[in-house]
Write an enzyme that holds these catalytic residues in place. Structure first.
Site, PDB file in Angstrom:
ATOM      1  N   HIS A 120       2.734 -27.010 -24.438  1.00 40.07           N
ATOM      2  CA  HIS A 120       4.099 -27.235 -24.935  1.00 40.07           C
ATOM      3  C   HIS A 120       4.350 -26.563 -26.287  1.00 40.07           C
ATOM      4  O   HIS A 120       5.356 -26.864 -26.941  1.00 40.07           O
ATOM      5  CB  HIS A 120       4.416 -28.736 -25.004  1.00 40.07           C
ATOM      6  CG  HIS A 120       4.565 -29.371 -23.650  1.00 40.07           C
ATOM      7  ND1 HIS A 120       4.612 -30.738 -23.450  1.00 40.07           N
ATOM      8  CD2 HIS A 120       4.697 -28.815 -22.418  1.00 40.07           C
ATOM      9  CE1 HIS A 120       4.752 -30.990 -22.156  1.00 40.07           C
ATOM     10  NE2 HIS A 120       4.801 -29.845 -21.506  1.00 40.07           N
ATOM     11  N   SER A 196       2.128 -40.423 -20.861  1.00 35.41           N
ATOM     12  CA  SER A 196       2.914 -41.338 -20.023  1.00 35.41           C
ATOM     13  C   SER A 196       3.105 -40.792 -18.612  1.00 35.41           C
ATOM     14  O   SER A 196       3.636 -41.488 -17.759  1.00 35.41           O
ATOM     15  CB  SER A 196       4.279 -41.576 -20.674  1.00 35.41           C
ATOM     16  OG  SER A 196       4.972 -40.350 -20.779  1.00 35.41           O
ATOM     17  N   ASN A 220      -5.302 -44.600 -20.934  1.00 37.82           N
ATOM     18  CA  ASN A 220      -4.002 -44.732 -21.603  1.00 37.82           C
ATOM     19  C   ASN A 220      -3.824 -46.174 -22.078  1.00 37.82           C
ATOM     20  O   ASN A 220      -4.372 -47.104 -21.492  1.00 37.82           O
ATOM     21  CB  ASN A 220      -2.873 -44.363 -20.620  1.00 37.82           C
ATOM     22  CG  ASN A 220      -1.652 -43.816 -21.325  1.00 37.82           C
ATOM     23  OD1 ASN A 220      -1.765 -42.951 -22.186  1.00 37.82           O
ATOM     24  ND2 ASN A 220      -0.487 -44.320 -20.986  1.00 37.82           N
TER      25      ASN A 220
HETATM   26  C1  BJW Z   1      -1.900 -44.346 -26.193  1.00 38.24           C
HETATM   27  C2  BJW Z   1      -2.141 -44.619 -27.507  1.00 38.24           C
HETATM   28  C3  BJW Z   1      -3.480 -44.649 -27.879  1.00 38.24           C
HETATM   29  C4  BJW Z   1      -0.055 -44.619 -27.297  1.00 38.24           C
HETATM   30  N1  BJW Z   1      -4.422 -44.434 -26.968  1.00 38.24           N
HETATM   31  N2  BJW Z   1      -2.847 -44.151 -25.293  1.00 38.24           N
HETATM   32  C5  BJW Z   1       9.729 -32.305 -11.579  1.00 38.24           C
HETATM   33  C6  BJW Z   1      10.369 -33.520 -11.367  1.00 38.24           C
HETATM   34  C7  BJW Z   1      11.367 -33.951 -12.234  1.00 38.24           C
HETATM   35  C8  BJW Z   1      11.761 -33.187 -13.341  1.00 38.24           C
HETATM   36  C9  BJW Z   1      11.133 -32.000 -13.549  1.00 38.24           C
HETATM   37  C10 BJW Z   1      10.143 -31.567 -12.671  1.00 38.24           C
HETATM   38  N3  BJW Z   1       9.691 -30.372 -13.108  1.00 38.24           N
HETATM   39  C11 BJW Z   1      10.346 -30.069 -14.268  1.00 38.24           C
HETATM   40  C12 BJW Z   1      11.245 -31.027 -14.549  1.00 38.24           C
HETATM   41  C13 BJW Z   1      12.166 -31.077 -15.749  1.00 38.24           C
HETATM   42  C14 BJW Z   1      11.462 -31.520 -17.020  1.00 38.24           C
HETATM   43  C15 BJW Z   1      10.867 -32.907 -16.823  1.00 38.24           C
HETATM   44  O1  BJW Z   1       9.685 -33.089 -16.624  1.00 38.24           O
HETATM   45  N4  BJW Z   1      11.695 -33.930 -16.916  1.00 38.24           N
HETATM   46  C16 BJW Z   1      11.198 -35.304 -16.779  1.00 38.24           C
HETATM   47  C17 BJW Z   1      11.582 -36.097 -18.017  1.00 38.24           C
HETATM   48  C18 BJW Z   1      11.656 -35.891 -15.485  1.00 38.24           C
HETATM   49  N5  BJW Z   1      10.428 -30.574 -17.404  1.00 38.24           N
HETATM   50  C19 BJW Z   1      10.725 -29.480 -18.083  1.00 38.24           C
HETATM   51  O2  BJW Z   1      11.866 -29.221 -18.401  1.00 38.24           O
HETATM   52  C20 BJW Z   1       9.569 -28.551 -18.432  1.00 38.24           C
HETATM   53  N6  BJW Z   1       9.938 -27.235 -18.038  1.00 38.24           N
HETATM   54  C21 BJW Z   1       9.863 -26.817 -16.756  1.00 38.24           C
HETATM   55  O3  BJW Z   1       9.302 -27.452 -15.893  1.00 38.24           O
HETATM   56  O4  BJW Z   1      10.485 -25.604 -16.521  1.00 38.24           O
HETATM   57  C22 BJW Z   1      10.840 -25.283 -15.185  1.00 38.24           C
HETATM   58  C23 BJW Z   1      11.978 -26.215 -14.727  1.00 38.24           C
HETATM   59  C24 BJW Z   1      13.035 -26.497 -15.560  1.00 38.24           C
HETATM   60  C25 BJW Z   1      14.070 -27.373 -15.157  1.00 38.24           C
HETATM   61  C26 BJW Z   1      13.999 -27.967 -13.896  1.00 38.24           C
HETATM   62  C27 BJW Z   1      12.911 -27.690 -13.069  1.00 38.24           C
HETATM   63  C28 BJW Z   1      11.895 -26.803 -13.485  1.00 38.24           C
HETATM   64  C29 BJW Z   1       9.384 -28.509 -19.950  1.00 38.24           C
HETATM   65  C30 BJW Z   1       8.931 -29.802 -20.516  1.00 38.24           C
HETATM   66  C31 BJW Z   1       8.800 -29.673 -22.043  1.00 38.24           C
HETATM   67  C32 BJW Z   1       8.491 -31.013 -22.691  1.00 38.24           C
HETATM   68  N7  BJW Z   1       8.722 -30.915 -24.087  1.00 38.24           N
HETATM   69  C33 BJW Z   1       8.461 -32.083 -24.919  1.00 38.24           C
HETATM   70  C34 BJW Z   1       9.183 -31.967 -26.293  1.00 38.24           C
HETATM   71  C35 BJW Z   1       8.856 -30.820 -27.077  1.00 38.24           C
HETATM   72  C36 BJW Z   1       7.604 -31.040 -27.906  1.00 38.24           C
HETATM   73  C37 BJW Z   1       7.892 -31.592 -29.264  1.00 38.24           C
HETATM   74  O5  BJW Z   1       8.999 -31.547 -29.787  1.00 38.24           O
HETATM   75  O6  BJW Z   1       6.921 -32.093 -29.831  1.00 38.24           O
HETATM   76  O7  BJW Z   1       7.059 -32.286 -25.038  1.00 38.24           O
HETATM   77  S1  BJW Z   1       9.038 -33.606 -24.220  1.00 38.24           S
HETATM   78  C38 BJW Z   1       7.742 -34.589 -24.847  1.00 38.24           C
HETATM   79  O8  BJW Z   1       7.127 -35.197 -23.695  1.00 38.24           O
HETATM   80  C39 BJW Z   1       6.727 -33.625 -25.466  1.00 38.24           C
HETATM   81  C40 BJW Z   1       5.455 -34.113 -24.843  1.00 38.24           C
HETATM   82  O9  BJW Z   1       4.477 -33.085 -24.850  1.00 38.24           O
HETATM   83  C41 BJW Z   1       5.880 -34.559 -23.473  1.00 38.24           C
HETATM   84  C42 BJW Z   1       4.938 -35.503 -22.802  1.00 38.24           C
HETATM   85  O10 BJW Z   1       4.878 -36.708 -23.497  1.00 38.24           O
HETATM   86  P1  BJW Z   1       3.486 -37.468 -23.658  1.00 38.24           P
HETATM   87  O11 BJW Z   1       2.532 -36.617 -24.378  1.00 38.24           O
HETATM   88  O12 BJW Z   1       3.066 -37.996 -22.348  1.00 38.24           O
HETATM   89  O13 BJW Z   1       3.882 -38.633 -24.681  1.00 38.24           O
HETATM   90  P2  BJW Z   1       4.636 -40.030 -24.390  1.00 38.24           P
HETATM   91  O14 BJW Z   1       5.150 -40.512 -25.666  1.00 38.24           O
HETATM   92  O15 BJW Z   1       5.567 -39.928 -23.249  1.00 38.24           O
HETATM   93  O16 BJW Z   1       3.452 -40.992 -23.899  1.00 38.24           O
HETATM   94  C43 BJW Z   1       2.397 -41.364 -24.748  1.00 38.24           C
HETATM   95  C44 BJW Z   1       1.512 -42.344 -23.990  1.00 38.24           C
HETATM   96  O17 BJW Z   1       0.408 -42.641 -24.814  1.00 38.24           O
HETATM   97  C45 BJW Z   1       2.205 -43.679 -23.671  1.00 38.24           C
HETATM   98  O18 BJW Z   1       2.049 -43.964 -22.283  1.00 38.24           O
HETATM   99  C46 BJW Z   1       1.446 -44.720 -24.513  1.00 38.24           C
HETATM  100  O19 BJW Z   1       1.204 -45.933 -23.800  1.00 38.24           O
HETATM  101  C47 BJW Z   1       0.159 -44.021 -24.757  1.00 38.24           C
HETATM  102  N8  BJW Z   1      -0.486 -44.354 -26.026  1.00 38.24           N
HETATM  103  N9  BJW Z   1      -0.901 -44.800 -28.157  1.00 38.24           N
HETATM  104  C48 BJW Z   1      -4.029 -44.204 -25.673  1.00 38.24           C
HETATM  105  N10 BJW Z   1      -3.833 -44.934 -29.171  1.00 38.24           N
END
Ligand code: BJW
Ligand code: ZN
Length: 248
Positions: A120, A196, A220
């Site tokens: 990312h 997540s 997680n």
């Molecule tokens: C702990 C803890 C501890 C806490 N120990 N655990 C298929 C189906 C549906 C939708 C789509 C699909 N394919 C693509 C899409 C669209 C979209 C998408 O996924 N949307 C969903 C929301 C449904 N994806 C995209 O747009 C991606 N691009 C793409 O696929 O291009 C082609 C395309 C485009 C459009 C349509 C179709 C295809 C790009 C995604 C880019 C994500 N960017 C972000 C933000 C930018 C980064 C930034 O500013 O920093 O990246 S979003 C944000 O979420 C960030 C993260 O990397 C990402 C994932 O989050 P993560 O890391 O999982 O964090 P959290 O907060 O969600 O979870 C943390 C977890 O930790 C929690 O569960 C806690 O319980 C746990 N935790 N403390 C262990 N100590």
């Protein structure tokens, strides 16, 4: 945690390959906020305004203020035992290890991880929104609007993959190649940690790994959206669980 004799652990022997996918939870114990859940960034900020190309076009100054404050917040943060456990595992496995991280904070590299794909992007890197000037290191805060590109004058933007943007195809290809070659070579483990499972394509890697015969593990703090697609789930903090789970 702490008593590894009570914990189910993946079998990692001298033929096993391991692909690890990390998310924001792994950096939480270093003081970096997560995105979803209580206290997460998306609770108080709109991700369509701040992390999408449309949001950047509408208000580049707002987006730069957000990423500048994230830069400042991350500067004092240090890797935690979860990051270090992954470095240790990489030292044991060498080329049979690959780390794909969704985190942009750079803490895996700070910890010493080398076989690393930042799918990312990176918080301390900027790029031009228009010309082909390569992305470059930028640790500055930009509080008064988007700075101009030195080469073409267009707006600079954070080197981050926003919603609706494609991930770098060479990154996805590297992960895919690792998985297919590893599955041919011997046993394969896929471990997702601190994520997540809400954002694709990262959340779909577990399916690709399973199709190739991988044993799949999730660590997680809370159940993940894609949690039912893993064979093993250890609930807990990655800084506490990973050293025990992956230790020798
Ligand atoms: C702990 C803890 C501890 C806490 N120990 N655990 C298929 C189906 C549906 C939708 C789509 C699909 N394919 C693509 C899409 C669209 C979209 C998408 O996924 N949307 C969903 C929301 C449904 N994806 C995209 O747009 C991606 N691009 C793409 O696929 O291009 C082609 C395309 C485009 C459009 C349509 C179709 C295809 C790009 C995604 C880019 C994500 N960017 C972000 C933000 C930018 C980064 C930034 O500013 O920093 O990246 S979003 C944000 O979420 C960030 C993260 O990397 C990402 C994932 O989050 P993560 O890391 O999982 O964090 P959290 O907060 O969600 O979870 C943390 C977890 O930790 C929690 O569960 C806690 O319980 C746990 N935790 N403390 C262990 N100590
Ligand atoms: Zn330019």
């Amino acid at each position: 945690m702490g008593d590894s004799t009570l914990m189910e652990r993946p079998r990692i022997d001298d033929r096993t390959s391991v692909l690890v996918l990390t998310g924001a939870g792994v950096s939480a114990e270093s003081g970096i906020p997560t995105f979803r859940g209580a206290g997460g960034l998306w609770e108080s900020h709109s991700f369509t305004d701040l992390a999408s190309p449309e949001g950047f076009d509408a208000d580049p100054a707002l987006v730069w203020r957000f990423y500048s404050s994230r830069r400042e917040g991350a500067k004092g943060c240090r890797p935690n035992p979860g990051h270090l456990a992954l470095v240790e595992l990489e030292r044991r496995l060498g080329d049979r290890f690959l780390l794909a991280t969704q985190n942009v904070d750079g803490l895996h590299r700070d910890a010493g991880s080398e076989r690393l794909v930042e799918i990312h992007g990176n918080l301390f890197t900027s790029r031009c929104s228009s010309c082909s000037r390569p992305p470059f290191e930028d640790r500055a805060s930009h509080l008064h609007g988007a700075p101009p590109c030195e080469r073409c004058g267009a707006r600079l933007r954070p080197h981050i993959v926003w919603f609706g943007e494609m991930l770098d195809p060479s990154h996805l290809e590297r992960i895919h190649r690792f998985l297919t070659e590893a599955a041919r070579r011997g046993p394969l483990v896929f471990l997702a940690a601190g994520t997540s499972g809400a954002v694709y394509p990262a959340a779909g890697l577990v399916d690709e790994a399973r199709q190739l015969g991988a044993c799949t593990w999730l660590v997680n703090a809370d159940p993940a959206d894609n949690g039912h697609r893993f064979e093993h789930f250890t609930q807990g903090r990655t800084g506490e669980v990973l050293p025990d789970l992956l230790g020798p």
